[in-house]
Scaffold this motif. Structure first.
Motif, mmCIF file in Angstrom:
data_model
loop_
_atom_site.group_PDB
_atom_site.id
_atom_site.type_symbol
_atom_site.label_atom_id
_atom_site.label_comp_id
_atom_site.label_asym_id
_atom_site.label_seq_id
_atom_site.Cartn_x
_atom_site.Cartn_y
_atom_site.Cartn_z
ATOM 1 N N THR A 230 26.672 -20.092 -20.633
ATOM 2 C CA THR A 230 27.972 -19.887 -20.480
ATOM 3 C C THR A 230 28.379 -18.497 -21.224
ATOM 4 N N GLU A 231 27.464 -18.236 -22.140
ATOM 5 C CA GLU A 231 27.864 -16.909 -23.073
ATOM 6 C C GLU A 231 26.856 -15.824 -22.566
ATOM 7 N N ARG A 232 27.248 -14.894 -21.968
ATOM 8 C CA ARG A 232 26.473 -13.539 -21.628
ATOM 9 C C ARG A 232 27.010 -12.394 -22.153
ATOM 10 N N ARG A 233 26.063 -11.563 -22.668
ATOM 11 C CA ARG A 233 26.569 -10.182 -23.240
ATOM 12 C C ARG A 233 25.435 -9.585 -23.599
ATOM 13 N N GLN A 234 25.560 -7.965 -23.751
ATOM 14 C CA GLN A 234 24.434 -7.324 -23.644
ATOM 15 C C GLN A 234 23.824 -7.521 -24.998
ATOM 16 N N VAL A 235 22.314 -7.459 -25.249
ATOM 17 C CA VAL A 235 21.679 -7.834 -26.384
ATOM 18 C C VAL A 235 20.346 -7.065 -26.265
ATOM 19 N N ASP A 236 20.108 -6.549 -27.373
ATOM 20 C CA ASP A 236 18.513 -5.836 -27.451
ATOM 21 C C ASP A 236 17.580 -6.931 -27.781
ATOM 22 N N VAL A 237 16.307 -7.242 -26.874
ATOM 23 C CA VAL A 237 15.687 -8.408 -27.133
ATOM 24 C C VAL A 237 14.589 -7.620 -28.094
ATOM 25 N N ALA A 238 14.674 -6.246 -28.442
ATOM 26 C CA ALA A 238 13.746 -5.968 -29.512
ATOM 27 C C ALA A 238 14.292 -6.262 -30.847
ATOM 28 N N GLU A 239 15.834 -6.254 -30.949
ATOM 29 C CA GLU A 239 16.338 -6.575 -32.242
ATOM 30 C C GLU A 239 16.067 -8.245 -32.414
ATOM 31 N N LEU A 240 16.270 -8.917 -31.342
ATOM 32 C CA LEU A 240 16.072 -10.355 -31.435
ATOM 33 C C LEU A 240 14.644 -10.542 -31.901
ATOM 34 N N GLY A 270 22.582 -11.594 -21.518
ATOM 35 C CA GLY A 270 22.044 -12.800 -21.579
ATOM 36 C C GLY A 270 22.803 -13.597 -23.000
ATOM 37 N N ASP A 271 22.441 -14.988 -23.038
ATOM 38 C CA ASP A 271 22.938 -15.630 -24.281
ATOM 39 C C ASP A 271 21.892 -15.322 -25.508
ATOM 40 N N PRO A 272 22.636 -14.802 -26.629
ATOM 41 C CA PRO A 272 21.734 -14.010 -27.670
ATOM 42 C C PRO A 272 20.873 -15.276 -28.452
ATOM 43 N N ILE A 273 21.574 -16.436 -28.589
ATOM 44 C CA ILE A 273 21.451 -17.400 -29.506
ATOM 45 C C ILE A 273 20.011 -18.141 -28.534
ATOM 46 N N LEU A 274 20.234 -18.293 -27.335
ATOM 47 C CA LEU A 274 19.160 -18.759 -26.704
ATOM 48 C C LEU A 274 17.760 -17.899 -26.556
ATOM 49 N N LEU A 275 18.245 -16.560 -26.313
ATOM 50 C CA LEU A 275 17.016 -15.605 -26.243
ATOM 51 C C LEU A 275 16.341 -15.378 -27.517
ATOM 52 N N MET A 278 14.081 -18.217 -27.877
ATOM 53 C CA MET A 278 12.817 -18.034 -27.040
ATOM 54 C C MET A 278 11.865 -17.539 -27.586
ATOM 55 N N ILE A 279 12.119 -16.330 -28.169
ATOM 56 C CA ILE A 279 11.086 -15.212 -28.771
ATOM 57 C C ILE A 279 10.726 -15.862 -30.290
ATOM 58 N N ARG A 280 11.595 -16.788 -30.840
ATOM 59 C CA ARG A 280 10.965 -17.225 -31.952
ATOM 60 C C ARG A 280 10.100 -18.278 -31.503
ATOM 61 N N ASN A 281 10.110 -19.087 -30.555
ATOM 62 C CA ASN A 281 9.291 -20.257 -30.223
ATOM 63 C C ASN A 281 7.995 -19.552 -29.654
ATOM 64 N N ILE A 376 9.673 -12.045 -18.381
ATOM 65 C CA ILE A 376 10.399 -10.946 -17.896
ATOM 66 C C ILE A 376 11.804 -11.546 -17.908
ATOM 67 N N LEU A 377 12.595 -10.473 -18.031
ATOM 68 C CA LEU A 377 14.290 -10.850 -18.047
ATOM 69 C C LEU A 377 14.988 -9.884 -17.160
ATOM 70 N N PRO A 378 15.588 -9.903 -16.224
ATOM 71 C CA PRO A 378 16.514 -9.127 -15.438
ATOM 72 C C PRO A 378 17.471 -8.515 -16.497
ATOM 73 N N ARG A 379 17.820 -7.341 -16.115
ATOM 74 C CA ARG A 379 18.772 -6.512 -16.826
ATOM 75 C C ARG A 379 20.153 -6.837 -16.357
ATOM 76 N N SER A 380 20.206 -7.278 -14.982
ATOM 77 C CA SER A 380 21.553 -7.513 -14.348
ATOM 78 C C SER A 380 21.791 -9.082 -14.509
ATOM 79 N N ALA A 381 23.206 -9.262 -14.852
ATOM 80 C CA ALA A 381 23.674 -10.565 -14.911
ATOM 81 C C ALA A 381 24.484 -11.049 -13.693
#
Length: 403
Positions: A230-240, A270-275, A278-281, A376-381
């Motif tokens: 439900t929540e999508r916003r721009q986020v840098d996966v490198a920071e996550l 994407g959803d910052p919390i879920l992403l 995911m990376i933490r897992n 791999i995550l698409p950059r388009s939502a």
């Protein structure tokens, strides 16, 4: 080419065009035959009358005169046939072009309701259950199909809403007694007169309690990942990835594992919390299922249309046929190496979160032991964007972590 061949509008247009071409060709051929017969009959009468009153010249014999009249007749017939075929062919070609264009337009009008159903299905595939077709059309087959599709979506929406309520209630009901048990154990261990056996038992119970808490959190994360994002916003996966790696550092030090990083800025929607989960897992999974003195390498790569997260590690030797089972719930490497760490949901959550963002995750064994997991995550939502197709990950050739 295959896409055009499978397009229903194109196929209907081709059918319309071929039917018109065959019908027009048949009409033109019939006209040629009828005109030829009519002209043959009329000219036969005309030349018969002309010959009956014909007086040949002194230099022409009757046979020569008949041959001359027959040649004149054939010349007139050939000229009329050629003229009719040329002009009729041009008219048929022009009408065929117009009929093909009309067929394209009519096919589009007829298939517009199906296009609406297809677009709604794409939005549903993008994890949006609140869209409906609401087709305004007279009763018919397409109207009935659209209404049935809307009814199905209503039932699915209610089912997923009920699932969400069940997950929330289950989380509360499961976490409350576990938190209460942890409190009771900690109180018992903190009493001054507690014997060493109680302290040892308390530590074991707290470890079991912690594992149960991680299992419940993992199950809830997996359920949420498979539900709507439900929540999508721009986020840098490198920071996550930086946050996730910092969180796992203490565990890595206890296990004697070194974490290396190569993090390039890689923004996605994407959803910052879920992403982050995911990376933490990914990093936690690579750290726990490792060897003493081993390493974990975390990389993020920005591509024009997608971002990549690659986590590789040392560890037990894994056969390629065993890799697909690692993405199934409750399947883990500990089934073979005898460790009780982890819940077996790490890679399941990784793939579920990636697919919820229209991406995917794959893994290959690393030569010498360990895994290379690539997300791999698409950059388009955009909800109609095609999901990313992930090629098999390639094992890393290096034998040392990045710094």
């Amino acid at each position: 080419m295959g896409e055009w061949r499978g397009n229903l509008r194109v196929r209907l247009t081709v059918v319309f065009s071929l039917v018109f071409a065959l019908a027009g060709g048949s009409v033109l051929a019939g006209m040629l035959i009828m005109v030829d017969n009519a002209m043959e009959y009329s000219m036969g009468i005309f030349f018969a009358d002309k010959y009956s009153g014909f007086r040949p010249d002194l230099d022409q014999s009757p046979e020569q005169a008949m041959t001359s009249l027959a040649a004149s007749k054939q010349t007139i017939m050939d000229s009329m046939q050629a003229n009719l075929l040329f002009k009729g062919g041009l008219t048929l070609l022009a009408m065929w072009v117009l009929a093909t264009a009309a067929g394209w337009f009519v096919a589009g009008r007829l298939l517009r309701p199906l296009s609406m159903i297809t677009a709604t299905a794409h939005r549903i595939a993008g994890r949006t259950l609140h869209k409906r077709i609401d087709l305004e059309a007279p009763p018919g087959e397409v109207k009935s199909l659209a209404d049935s599709f809307d009814s199905m979506l209503d039932r699915l929406d209610e089912a997923f809403a009920g699932q969400g309520r069940f997950i929330a209630n289950a989380a509360h009901e499961l976490k409350t007694p576990i938190a209460l048990n942890r409190t009771l154990v900690e109180v018992a261990m903190s009493r001054p007169d507690s014997p060493p056996q109680v302290h040892q038992l308390g530590q074991n119970l707290l470890a079991v309690n912690e594992r149960h808490e991680r299992l419940i959190d993992a199950l809830l994360t997996l359920a949420r990942a498979e539900d709507a994002v439900t929540e999508r916003r721009q986020v840098d996966v490198a920071e996550l990835a930086t946050i996730a790696a910092d969180t796992t550092e203490s565990l890595a030090r206890r296990l004697g594992v070194q974490i290396g990083r190569e993090l390039a800025p890689s923004p996605v929607i994407g959803d910052p919390i879920l992403l982050e989960q995911m990376i933490r897992n990914l990093i936690d999974n690579a750290t726990r299922y490792n060897v003493d003195g081993g390493w974990v390498r975390v990389q993020t790569v920005a591509r024009p249309r997608h971002a990549e997260i690659v986590v590789s590690n040392t560890g037990a030797v894994i056969s390629s046929y065993e890799v697909p089972t690692l993405f199934e719930p409750f399947r883990r490497l500990t089934d073979r190496v005898g460790s009780s760490r982890g819940s077996g949901l790490g890679l399941s959550i990784v793939r579920a979160v990636a697919q919820a963002h229209r991406g995917d995750a794959v893994a290959v064994p690393r030569p010498g032991g360990g895994l290379v997991v690539r997300v791999i995550l698409p950059r388009s939502a955009h909800p109609l964007a095609e999901p990313v197709l992930v090629a098999p990950a390639q094992p890393e050739p290096h034998d040392a972590p990045l710094h």
